[in-house]
Design a protein around this motif. Structure first.
Motif, mmCIF file in Angstrom:
data_model
loop_
_atom_site.group_PDB
_atom_site.id
_atom_site.type_symbol
_atom_site.label_atom_id
_atom_site.label_comp_id
_atom_site.label_asym_id
_atom_site.label_seq_id
_atom_site.Cartn_x
_atom_site.Cartn_y
_atom_site.Cartn_z
ATOM 1 N N ALA A 51 61.189 32.127 41.073
ATOM 2 C CA ALA A 51 60.021 32.994 40.840
ATOM 3 C C ALA A 51 60.377 34.425 40.444
ATOM 4 O O ALA A 51 59.479 35.206 40.113
ATOM 5 C CB ALA A 51 59.148 33.019 42.094
ATOM 6 N N ALA A 60 53.679 33.447 40.463
ATOM 7 C CA ALA A 60 54.946 33.540 41.195
ATOM 8 C C ALA A 60 54.835 32.834 42.544
ATOM 9 O O ALA A 60 55.750 32.107 42.961
ATOM 10 C CB ALA A 60 55.334 35.001 41.391
ATOM 11 N N THR A 64 56.894 29.543 43.828
ATOM 12 C CA THR A 64 57.593 29.621 45.110
ATOM 13 C C THR A 64 57.131 28.508 46.044
ATOM 14 O O THR A 64 57.937 27.861 46.721
ATOM 15 C CB THR A 64 57.335 30.990 45.782
ATOM 16 O OG1 THR A 64 57.794 32.028 44.918
ATOM 17 C CG2 THR A 64 58.057 31.091 47.118
#
Length: 280
Positions: A51, A60, A64
């Protein structure tokens, strides 16, 4: 053949597993604790790497959240001892099938061994060249992540820890209720996916993230890039100290305990007791 057990049977299987965990020798418990801490840390390292170059916060977090659950999956399939998941041993204590001293012994030993495992991966990651990727941006991102965590107020860290371990313990319960490997993978994936998306705080994960940021902050190039890319100040980066680490870790740990014991183990015990009474 069904590949998923019912809720009551799933809880019963978890209590049986908890009895085995509580009875582990100190040496075996410690080794499995180090293993789990290392696996969760590897999930953290992999998710940060995936990320680090994504500017959109939502995207992001999504990336993740897709990657991070591999840490819990490795822990489950290897039989690792994870502090947050082991809060479920409390169900066995409430059912008077496990001594409370055994619960405390397990949680204390596993907690510190999880820390050792996470710190081991911190050191290995820092020396592996991983933080140098994208011209050192992974290192800068590691600093940014750690700064964000030590900046959380104790109250918010506590509540976030509670929410986190509700989801982690539910993931463990669901995985225990699955009869095959594929079921265990998917059962553990989605609750962890949810807690990462929400940004809730997990004490063992933070045993990786914050010390990794502290180590990265010792590199002037990573620091300069973190200041340039993320607008971090010298004061913010300077908060990455042992004191800052503990300011996050202590309330998150307490929150994880509350979430796992009071908000998952206790309700599961009460539901299980009601189910058993109805079977009489």
């Amino acid at each position: 053949m069904d590949n998923f057990y019912g809720a009551a049977e799933g809880v019963e299987r978890n209590v049986t597993s908890a009895q085995s965990k509580a009875a582990l020798s100190l040496k075996r418990m410690a080794l499995l604790g180090v293993l789990a801490g290392a696996f969760i840390a590897l999930g953290g390292a992999a998710s940060s790497t995936a990320a680090h170059n994504i500017e959109n916060v939502g995207l992001a977090r999504l990336v993740t959240a897709v990657v991070f659950p591999v840490g819990l999956m490795m822990t489950i399939f290897s039989g690792g001892e994870l502090f947050t998941g082991n809060c479920l041993i409390a169900i066995g204590v409430l059912e008077e099938r496990i001594n409370v001293k055994r619960l405390i012994r397990n949680l204390v030993v596993v907690y510190f061994c999880n820390l050792i495992g996470a710190l081991l991966i911190d050191v290995l990651v820092c020396f592996s060249g991983n933080l140098d990727l994208s011209g050192g941006l992974v290192g800068a991102y590691t600093i940014k992540t750690a700064v964000a965590k030590v900046s959380i107020s104790p109250g918010k860290a506590l509540i976030s820890g509670i929410l986190c371990n509700i989801l982690v313990c539910v993931a463990i319960l669901m995985a225990t209720s699955a009869a095959d490997a594929i079921g265990k993978i998917w059962a553990s994936f989605f609750p962890i996916f949810a807690f990462v998306i929400c940004g809730f705080e997990h004490c063992v994960a933070n045993m990786f993230y914050i010390p990794a940021g502290m180590m990265a902050a010792a590199n002037a190039d990573y620091v300069a890039l973190a200041q340039e890319t993320y607008g971090l100040t010298a004061e913010q980066i300077g908060s990455l100290t042992l004191s800052g680490f503990l300011q996050n870790l202590i309330p998150v740990t307490i929150g994880n305990l509350i979430g796992g014991i009071l908000l998952v183990s206790l309700p599961c015990y009460l539901v299980q007791k009601k189910w058993k009474d109805e079977q009489k």
